[in-house]
Scaffold this motif. Structure first.
Motif, PDB file in Angstrom:
ATOM      1  N   VAL A  41       5.540  -7.545   7.516  1.00  0.00           N
ATOM      2  CA  VAL A  41       5.037  -6.317   7.584  1.00  0.00           C
ATOM      3  C   VAL A  41       4.344  -5.911   6.380  1.00  0.00           C
ATOM      4  N   ILE A  42       4.892  -6.157   5.253  1.00  0.00           N
ATOM      5  CA  ILE A  42       4.132  -6.121   3.980  1.00  0.00           C
ATOM      6  C   ILE A  42       3.058  -6.682   3.795  1.00  0.00           C
ATOM      7  N   GLN A  43       2.899  -8.122   4.257  1.00  0.00           N
ATOM      8  CA  GLN A  43       1.615  -8.713   4.113  1.00  0.00           C
ATOM      9  C   GLN A  43       0.772  -8.098   4.954  1.00  0.00           C
ATOM     10  N   GLY A  44       0.867  -7.703   6.159  1.00  0.00           N
ATOM     11  CA  GLY A  44       0.186  -7.077   7.087  1.00  0.00           C
ATOM     12  C   GLY A  44      -0.222  -5.712   6.674  1.00  0.00           C
ATOM     13  N   ALA A  45       0.511  -5.121   5.923  1.00  0.00           N
ATOM     14  CA  ALA A  45      -0.001  -3.803   5.318  1.00  0.00           C
ATOM     15  C   ALA A  45      -0.857  -4.082   4.195  1.00  0.00           C
ATOM     16  N   PHE A  46      -0.951  -4.895   3.444  1.00  0.00           N
ATOM     17  CA  PHE A  46      -2.005  -5.280   2.572  1.00  0.00           C
ATOM     18  C   PHE A  46      -3.185  -5.598   3.129  1.00  0.00           C
ATOM     19  N   VAL A  47      -3.093  -6.255   4.177  1.00  0.00           N
ATOM     20  CA  VAL A  47      -4.612  -6.449   4.825  1.00  0.00           C
ATOM     21  C   VAL A  47      -4.929  -5.315   5.613  1.00  0.00           C
ATOM     22  N   LEU A  48      -4.440  -4.497   5.898  1.00  0.00           N
ATOM     23  CA  LEU A  48      -5.066  -3.161   6.386  1.00  0.00           C
ATOM     24  C   LEU A  48      -5.587  -2.339   5.354  1.00  0.00           C
ATOM     25  N   ALA A  49      -4.684  -2.481   3.895  1.00  0.00           N
ATOM     26  CA  ALA A  49      -5.234  -1.607   2.885  1.00  0.00           C
ATOM     27  C   ALA A  49      -6.557  -2.121   2.424  1.00  0.00           C
ATOM     28  N   LYS A  50      -6.643  -3.546   2.623  1.00  0.00           N
ATOM     29  CA  LYS A  50      -8.023  -4.046   1.949  1.00  0.00           C
ATOM     30  C   LYS A  50      -8.984  -3.446   3.153  1.00  0.00           C
ATOM     31  N   ALA A  51      -8.532  -3.680   4.478  1.00  0.00           N
ATOM     32  CA  ALA A  51      -9.601  -3.361   5.261  1.00  0.00           C
ATOM     33  C   ALA A  51     -10.107  -1.888   5.383  1.00  0.00           C
ATOM     34  N   LYS A  52      -9.153  -1.039   5.064  1.00  0.00           N
ATOM     35  CA  LYS A  52      -9.356   0.382   4.869  1.00  0.00           C
ATOM     36  C   LYS A  52      -9.704   0.773   3.378  1.00  0.00           C
ATOM     37  N   HIS A  53      -9.591  -0.106   2.610  1.00  0.00           N
ATOM     38  CA  HIS A  53     -10.079   0.051   1.000  1.00  0.00           C
ATOM     39  C   HIS A  53      -9.279   1.115   0.416  1.00  0.00           C
ATOM     40  N   GLY A  54      -7.961   1.283   0.766  1.00  0.00           N
ATOM     41  CA  GLY A  54      -7.099   2.146   0.303  1.00  0.00           C
ATOM     42  C   GLY A  54      -5.765   2.009   0.470  1.00  0.00           C
ATOM     43  N   PRO A  55      -4.838   2.514  -0.081  1.00  0.00           N
ATOM     44  CA  PRO A  55      -3.226   2.196  -0.100  1.00  0.00           C
ATOM     45  C   PRO A  55      -2.565   3.141   1.185  1.00  0.00           C
ATOM     46  N   ASP A  56      -3.212   4.061   1.682  1.00  0.00           N
ATOM     47  CA  ASP A  56      -2.439   5.092   2.655  1.00  0.00           C
ATOM     48  C   ASP A  56      -1.880   4.484   3.804  1.00  0.00           C
ATOM     49  N   VAL A  57      -2.605   3.620   4.413  1.00  0.00           N
ATOM     50  CA  VAL A  57      -2.310   2.954   5.650  1.00  0.00           C
ATOM     51  C   VAL A  57      -1.161   1.865   5.201  1.00  0.00           C
ATOM     52  N   ALA A  58      -1.103   1.361   4.213  1.00  0.00           N
ATOM     53  CA  ALA A  58       0.014   0.549   3.706  1.00  0.00           C
ATOM     54  C   ALA A  58       1.429   1.232   3.669  1.00  0.00           C
ATOM     55  N   GLY A  59       1.244   2.392   3.234  1.00  0.00           N
ATOM     56  CA  GLY A  59       2.325   3.365   2.727  1.00  0.00           C
ATOM     57  C   GLY A  59       2.737   3.561   4.077  1.00  0.00           C
ATOM     58  N   GLU A  60       2.096   3.980   5.132  1.00  0.00           N
ATOM     59  CA  GLU A  60       2.548   4.181   6.553  1.00  0.00           C
ATOM     60  C   GLU A  60       3.386   3.139   7.016  1.00  0.00           C
ATOM     61  N   CYS A  61       2.857   1.928   6.773  1.00  0.00           N
ATOM     62  CA  CYS A  61       3.422   0.800   7.574  1.00  0.00           C
ATOM     63  C   CYS A  61       4.786   0.749   6.865  1.00  0.00           C
ATOM     64  N   LEU A  62       4.856   0.815   5.581  1.00  0.00           N
ATOM     65  CA  LEU A  62       6.117   0.596   4.830  1.00  0.00           C
ATOM     66  C   LEU A  62       7.159   1.696   5.439  1.00  0.00           C
ATOM     67  N   ALA A  63       6.632   2.776   5.480  1.00  0.00           N
ATOM     68  CA  ALA A  63       7.523   3.914   6.242  1.00  0.00           C
ATOM     69  C   ALA A  63       8.238   3.531   7.390  1.00  0.00           C
ATOM     70  N   HIS A  64       7.086   3.100   8.202  1.00  0.00           N
ATOM     71  CA  HIS A  64       7.894   2.633   9.552  1.00  0.00           C
ATOM     72  C   HIS A  64       8.708   1.408   9.509  1.00  0.00           C
ATOM     73  N   LEU A  65       8.521   0.463   8.639  1.00  0.00           N
ATOM     74  CA  LEU A  65       9.574  -0.361   8.278  1.00  0.00           C
ATOM     75  C   LEU A  65      10.676   0.063   7.832  1.00  0.00           C
ATOM     76  N   LYS A  66      10.928   1.075   6.941  1.00  0.00           N
ATOM     77  CA  LYS A  66      12.120   1.752   6.694  1.00  0.00           C
ATOM     78  C   LYS A  66      12.743   2.351   7.720  1.00  0.00           C
ATOM     79  N   ARG A  67      12.056   3.244   8.582  1.00  0.00           N
ATOM     80  CA  ARG A  67      12.724   3.470   9.897  1.00  0.00           C
ATOM     81  C   ARG A  67      13.142   2.796  10.797  1.00  0.00           C
ATOM     82  N   TYR A  68      12.726   1.518  10.790  1.00  0.00           N
ATOM     83  CA  TYR A  68      13.223   0.492  11.677  1.00  0.00           C
ATOM     84  C   TYR A  68      14.400  -0.079  11.131  1.00  0.00           C
ATOM     85  N   LEU A  69      14.308  -0.393   9.726  1.00  0.00           N
ATOM     86  CA  LEU A  69      15.497  -0.669   9.335  1.00  0.00           C
ATOM     87  C   LEU A  69      16.903   0.348   9.172  1.00  0.00           C
TER      88      LEU A  69
END
Length: 203
Positions: free
Chosen positions: A164-192
């Protein structure tokens, strides 16, 4: 000898900066030397090739990450689930840095070199898995306490967090910003939280 050690560290630090910014293939020895403020003679005194540098840089990056995560506040929590969720929160806080500073050198290099540079691939695998292993004991303890009959293994869940974290980094690069990575990690936390049936905290 101390000066040689200092110059090697400067080259490794420069490699982390440049490769995380430009990628492995676009990074040249000249780029690294310029960033380090050293000559190519100094570079080749310590490293025989850019590939050799990349392998060493993977270990250097992992060592620095280990130091940062081992001293993070969540490590002092007394509950394994809270430590695991705290790890995700700590990851989210890191997203406040510049893009090259929060993305992963290992993920960057392995995506570019997995089919062409086996030594780099193996180094990246070793350290990505090694970082995942730092979560395994907490996951195993939480599983034993809360969901002992679950069929998944602590090792597989630890690797899932890194996926999840590595995929979040790829999306952050694609969108050129951290917001999408933050959303992915929020989903990861909810899953856990759901996996261990924990009350959801207000975000």
């Amino acid at each position: 000898m101390p000066a040689q050690h200092e110059s090697k560290t400067r080259i490794l630090d420069a490699a982390l900066r440049v490769i995380r910014t430009k990628g492995y293939w676009a990074t040249s020895v000249d780029d690294v030397c310029e960033s380090a403020g050293l000559t190519k003679g100094s570079f080749f005194h310590h490293f025989g090739s850019k590939e050799e540098l990349a392998v060493a840089a993977a270990g250097h990056f992992a060592e620095r990450a280990e130091g940062a995560f081992s001293e993070a506040p969540y490590r002092k929590l007394d509950d394994p689930v809270k430590r695991l969720l705290g790890y995700v929160d700590f990851r989210r806080k890191i997203l406040g840095r510049e893009l090259p500073e929060f993305t992963c050198l290992l993920g960057t290099m392995v995506q570019e070199t997995y089919a062409t540079h086996p030594a780099i691939r193996k180094a990246c695998e070793k350290h990505i898995v090694g970082h995942a292993d730092t979560l395994t004991d907490d996951i195993a303890e939480a599983k034993k306490r809360l969901v002992p009959r679950a069929k998944w293994t602590p090792e597989s869940l630890a690797l899932f967090t890194q996926a999840v974290i590595q995929g979040a980094f790829v999306l952050a690069k694609a969108k050129h910003g951290p917001d999408v990575a933050g959303e992915c990690l929020a989903h990861l936390k909810r899953y856990l939280e759901l996996l261990f049936d924990q009350p959801k905290e207000k975000e």
